[in-house]
Design an enzyme around this catalytic site. Structure first.
Site, PDB file in Angstrom:
ATOM      1  N   ASP A 105       0.848  -1.195   0.000  1.00 45.21           N
ATOM      2  CA  ASP A 105       0.000   0.000   0.000  1.00 45.21           C
ATOM      3  C   ASP A 105       0.886   1.249   0.000  1.00 45.21           C
ATOM      4  OD1 ASP A 105      -2.176  -1.667   0.200  1.00 45.21           O
ATOM      5  OD2 ASP A 105      -2.345  -1.447   2.383  1.00 45.21           O
TER       6      ASP A 105
HETATM    7  N1  URA Z   1      -1.323  -5.977   3.764  1.00 44.28           N
HETATM    8  C1  URA Z   1      -1.813  -4.716   3.811  1.00 44.28           C
HETATM    9  O1  URA Z   1      -2.865  -4.472   4.388  1.00 44.28           O
HETATM   10  N2  URA Z   1      -1.111  -3.734   3.206  1.00 44.28           N
HETATM   11  C2  URA Z   1       0.074  -3.951   2.572  1.00 44.28           C
HETATM   12  O2  URA Z   1       0.670  -3.005   2.053  1.00 44.28           O
HETATM   13  C3  URA Z   1       0.565  -5.252   2.537  1.00 44.28           C
HETATM   14  C4  URA Z   1      -0.140  -6.263   3.135  1.00 44.28           C
END
Ligand code: URA
Length: 243
Positions: A105
């Protein structure tokens, strides 16, 4: 990988294909110390030594990278408005098709692997492969054994059922807790959604490892380096190439 000399130069972004032909004809290009005047000759991009105007050029088109992804950057090939992880690499990596393996993310930090090997990329993400990823999460509220059990049992998240995950509580406070979680899948927002399903919002998320590779402690946020030959071997094993 075998490639025609003019295409090799263009792929590396050294010049356009037509300029490349002219350079080659003009004797500016050498391979393994020998000037080559025939654009149609093919060479091994990973092994043969390329020289342009007497200067050595890194001719490899199969490269693999580890990045310490910083926060605030999208995991995408490109975006018209926002910075992406590809913008942190020199342009040649885009040209040779080096792509991130999966996504983090925008606000997640930590290890992100890139590879030019499309097949390896695909295999590492395949749900059947179960490549472990370990995250450190700062969450709101006090984590306890019931959350560890809920993670271990797996959980229904509406559009998919998350398989069991290992949760280790590093610090449990009334306001916030710190934990390490290992998942072997990689669904969209998976870690955040698993915590949310147990009543804890994630305020910081950092990935410490991807499969057999740990984030190099020498890297600062935004830094990257190429994987060593040993690391590529470990990754290929994790992708099942040696089975
Ligand atoms: N899980 C998440 O919620 N975000 C990420 O960036 C990676 C795994």
């Amino acid at each position: 990988m075998k490639m025609r000399l003019d295409r090799w130069l263009a792929t590396l972004g050294a010049c356009s294909r037509s300029d490349g032909k002219a350079w080659i004809r003009g004797g500016k290009v050498a391979v393994n110390g020998r000037i080559i005047r025939d654009s149609a000759l093919s060479f091994d991009t990973e092994k043969d030594a390329l020289t342009l105007d007497g200067k050595a050029v890194d001719g490899r088109v199969m490269r693999h990278v580890m990045m310490y992804k910083p926060g605030g950057v999208l995991t995408a090939a490109r975006d018209p408005k926002q910075p992406t992880v590809m913008d942190l690499l020199p342009e040649v990596y885009r040209r040779i098709g080096c792509m991130p393996v999966g996504r983090l993310d925008k606000d997640t930090t930590g290890i992100l692997i890139f590879t030019c090997d499309g097949e390896m990329n695909h295999r590492l993400l395949s749900p059947g492969r179960h490549v472990d990823k370990t995250y450190r999460a700062l969450v709101e509220g006090k984590l306890g054994s019931e959350t560890v059990e809920a993670f271990a049992a797996g959980m229904d998240l509406g559009d998919f059922t998350a398989q069991g995950a290992k949760l280790v509580i590093l610090r449990a406070g009334e306001e916030s807790s710190l934990a390490e979680v290992t998942i072997s899948e990689g669904k969209f927002h998976q870690v955040k959604r698993m915590f949310a399903a147990t009543g804890h919002e994630v305020t910081e998320l950092h990935r410490r490892s991807f499969g057999p590779l740990e984030l190099d402690p020498a890297l600062q946020e935004g830094d990257w380096r190429e994987l060593t030959a040993d690391e590529v071997r470990l990754l290929r094993d994790a992708a099942g190439f040696s089975e």
